[in-house]
Motif scaffolding. Structure first.
Motif, PDB file in Angstrom:
ATOM      1  N   LEU A  91       0.845  -1.190   0.000  1.00  0.00           N
ATOM      2  CA  LEU A  91       0.000   0.000   0.000  1.00  0.00           C
ATOM      3  C   LEU A  91       0.879   1.238   0.000  1.00  0.00           C
ATOM      4  O   LEU A  91       1.820   1.342   0.791  1.00  0.00           O
ATOM      5  CB  LEU A  91      -0.898   0.030   1.239  1.00  0.00           C
ATOM      6  CG  LEU A  91      -1.951  -1.063   1.397  1.00  0.00           C
ATOM      7  CD1 LEU A  91      -2.821  -0.780   2.612  1.00  0.00           C
ATOM      8  CD2 LEU A  91      -2.812  -1.186   0.143  1.00  0.00           C
ATOM      9  N   ASN A  92       0.578   2.194  -0.896  1.00  0.00           N
ATOM     10  CA  ASN A  92       1.299   3.465  -0.899  1.00  0.00           C
ATOM     11  C   ASN A  92       0.320   4.622  -0.751  1.00  0.00           C
ATOM     12  O   ASN A  92      -0.846   4.521  -1.141  1.00  0.00           O
ATOM     13  CB  ASN A  92       2.168   3.604  -2.152  1.00  0.00           C
ATOM     14  CG  ASN A  92       1.388   4.002  -3.394  1.00  0.00           C
ATOM     15  OD1 ASN A  92       1.036   5.169  -3.608  1.00  0.00           O
ATOM     16  ND2 ASN A  92       1.087   3.008  -4.254  1.00  0.00           N
ATOM     17  N   CYS A  93       0.813   5.719  -0.156  1.00  0.00           N
ATOM     18  CA  CYS A  93      -0.052   6.877   0.091  1.00  0.00           C
ATOM     19  C   CYS A  93       0.760   8.155  -0.048  1.00  0.00           C
ATOM     20  O   CYS A  93       1.941   8.206   0.335  1.00  0.00           O
ATOM     21  CB  CYS A  93      -0.646   6.779   1.497  1.00  0.00           C
ATOM     22  SG  CYS A  93      -1.929   8.015   1.843  1.00  0.00           S
ATOM     23  N   ASP A  94       0.142   9.210  -0.586  1.00  0.00           N
ATOM     24  CA  ASP A  94       0.779  10.522  -0.719  1.00  0.00           C
ATOM     25  C   ASP A  94       0.705  11.244   0.627  1.00  0.00           C
ATOM     26  O   ASP A  94      -0.398  11.488   1.137  1.00  0.00           O
ATOM     27  CB  ASP A  94       0.071  11.358  -1.787  1.00  0.00           C
ATOM     28  CG  ASP A  94       0.046  10.676  -3.143  1.00  0.00           C
ATOM     29  OD1 ASP A  94       0.830   9.728  -3.350  1.00  0.00           O
ATOM     30  OD2 ASP A  94      -0.766  11.086  -3.992  1.00  0.00           O
ATOM     31  N   CYS A  97      -2.419   2.279  -4.514  1.00  0.00           N
ATOM     32  CA  CYS A  97      -2.474   3.647  -4.003  1.00  0.00           C
ATOM     33  C   CYS A  97      -3.761   3.862  -3.210  1.00  0.00           C
ATOM     34  O   CYS A  97      -4.856   3.566  -3.686  1.00  0.00           O
ATOM     35  CB  CYS A  97      -2.410   4.643  -5.155  1.00  0.00           C
ATOM     36  SG  CYS A  97      -2.417   6.382  -4.618  1.00  0.00           S
ATOM     37  N   VAL A  98      -3.607   4.370  -1.991  1.00  0.00           N
ATOM     38  CA  VAL A  98      -4.746   4.692  -1.137  1.00  0.00           C
ATOM     39  C   VAL A  98      -4.639   6.154  -0.717  1.00  0.00           C
ATOM     40  O   VAL A  98      -3.582   6.771  -0.815  1.00  0.00           O
ATOM     41  CB  VAL A  98      -4.795   3.778   0.114  1.00  0.00           C
ATOM     42  CG1 VAL A  98      -5.077   2.338  -0.297  1.00  0.00           C
ATOM     43  CG2 VAL A  98      -3.491   3.857   0.901  1.00  0.00           C
ATOM     44  N   ALA A 139     -10.993   3.484   5.593  1.00  0.00           N
ATOM     45  CA  ALA A 139     -10.967   2.648   4.392  1.00  0.00           C
ATOM     46  C   ALA A 139      -9.609   1.965   4.249  1.00  0.00           C
ATOM     47  O   ALA A 139      -9.532   0.785   3.881  1.00  0.00           O
ATOM     48  CB  ALA A 139     -11.268   3.495   3.160  1.00  0.00           C
ATOM     49  N   ILE A 140      -8.535   2.703   4.552  1.00  0.00           N
ATOM     50  CA  ILE A 140      -7.189   2.116   4.485  1.00  0.00           C
ATOM     51  C   ILE A 140      -7.067   0.965   5.475  1.00  0.00           C
ATOM     52  O   ILE A 140      -6.489  -0.087   5.167  1.00  0.00           O
ATOM     53  CB  ILE A 140      -6.118   3.186   4.766  1.00  0.00           C
ATOM     54  CG1 ILE A 140      -6.075   4.205   3.625  1.00  0.00           C
ATOM     55  CG2 ILE A 140      -4.733   2.552   4.938  1.00  0.00           C
ATOM     56  CD1 ILE A 140      -5.187   5.403   3.896  1.00  0.00           C
ATOM     57  N   ALA A 184      -7.060   2.064  -5.544  1.00  0.00           N
ATOM     58  CA  ALA A 184      -8.131   1.400  -4.817  1.00  0.00           C
ATOM     59  C   ALA A 184      -9.483   2.063  -5.046  1.00  0.00           C
ATOM     60  O   ALA A 184     -10.499   1.382  -5.211  1.00  0.00           O
ATOM     61  CB  ALA A 184      -7.806   1.375  -3.322  1.00  0.00           C
ATOM     62  N   ASP A 185      -9.493   3.402  -5.046  1.00  0.00           N
ATOM     63  CA  ASP A 185     -10.763   4.126  -5.002  1.00  0.00           C
ATOM     64  C   ASP A 185     -11.176   4.771  -6.313  1.00  0.00           C
ATOM     65  O   ASP A 185     -12.129   5.534  -6.356  1.00  0.00           O
ATOM     66  CB  ASP A 185     -10.716   5.198  -3.907  1.00  0.00           C
ATOM     67  CG  ASP A 185      -9.638   6.243  -4.161  1.00  0.00           C
ATOM     68  OD1 ASP A 185      -8.795   6.036  -5.061  1.00  0.00           O
ATOM     69  OD2 ASP A 185      -9.622   7.263  -3.452  1.00  0.00           O
TER      70      ASP A 185
END
Length: 241
Positions: free
Chosen positions: A3-6, A221-222, A232-233, A167-168
């Protein structure tokens, strides 16, 4: 699948995202480098937070557009693109090294990411910037039906690719993300979790018209801009393990 996130996109007195709540649930943090968002103090704090949570870090460079949050394309020459990417990567790499962690990859932000995906000259400029850097860094880009072509392009620069799915977001029939201006572009939680489950179990997503798109994704990407996103994550983390 990781999982990656900004993250690290706050700036001065302006707060963006819930970084402290998101970080424990992800594997990779794409950290802003100051051009579209972030500042030196935010960058440092976000890197420390990633270190504390054993999260891999990547540079998240964008166009020099604080006012527009990097979501507006800027007509740059090839040399300008190379220079602005190298500048941002070097900044975060130096700060990361000073606190004892290594930058592992680069994921462009916003309009720069979108331009990279549709314009070969922008993609080549970013790859060139990474190839000129003093040590190898991977490039994260969108997993599309053209991913093997992109891997071949990157190989010419001796750069490895990390491919990501979303994901979204709903996918268009060509494998690109459905434009946010169109209905259904962003999934609700139920559809998002169904898409994540499909990616995990079958390695594919269903497009807006019902077509099945095979996606070879290394990372997912989340987004954690609000408490609903964080929840949600947490659900996605439980789903993919």
């Amino acid at each position: 699948m990781k999982l990656n996130c900004d993250l690290g996109e706050s700036f001065g007195s302006w707060t963006m995202g819930l970084d402290e709540k998101v970080m424990p649930h992800i594997d990779q943090a794409n950290i802003a480098c100051g051009f579209h968002a972030g500042d030196p103090l935010v960058m440092q704090k976000t890197l420390v937070l990633a270190k504390e949570n054993n999260v891999s870090v990547g540079a998240h460079p964008g166009y020099p557009d604080l006012v527009g949050f990097g979501r507006r394309s800027i007509n740059c020459s090839t040399e300008e693109l190379i220079a602005l990417v190298m500048y941002q990567v070097a900044a975060i790499d130096g700060v990361a090294k000073s606190i004892g962690i290594e930058l592992e990859y680069v994921k462009p932000h916003g309009a720069l990411y979108n331009d990279m995906m549709v314009k070969k000259e922008v993609r080549d400029a970013i790859l060139c910037a990474l190839s000129r850097y003093h040590r190898p860094l991977k490039l994260m880009l969108q997993a599309t039906p053209k991913i093997e072509e992109h891997r071949a392009e990157a190989k010419q620069y001796n750069i490895d690719i990390l491919s990501e799915a979303f994901a979204d977001r709903c996918y268009d029939d060509d494998g690109k993300l459905l434009a946010r201006t169109k209905p259904g572009a962003v999934h609700n939680k139920e559809k998002m979790l169904a898409q994540v489950k499909q990616l995990k179990e079958q390695g594919c997503v269903t497009s807006v018209s019902g077509n099945i798109l095979t996606l070879n994704a290394d990372s997912l990407c989340v987004h954690g801009d609000n408490i609903e996103g964080v929840q949600a994550i947490e659900s996605i983390r439980e789903l993919i393990g």
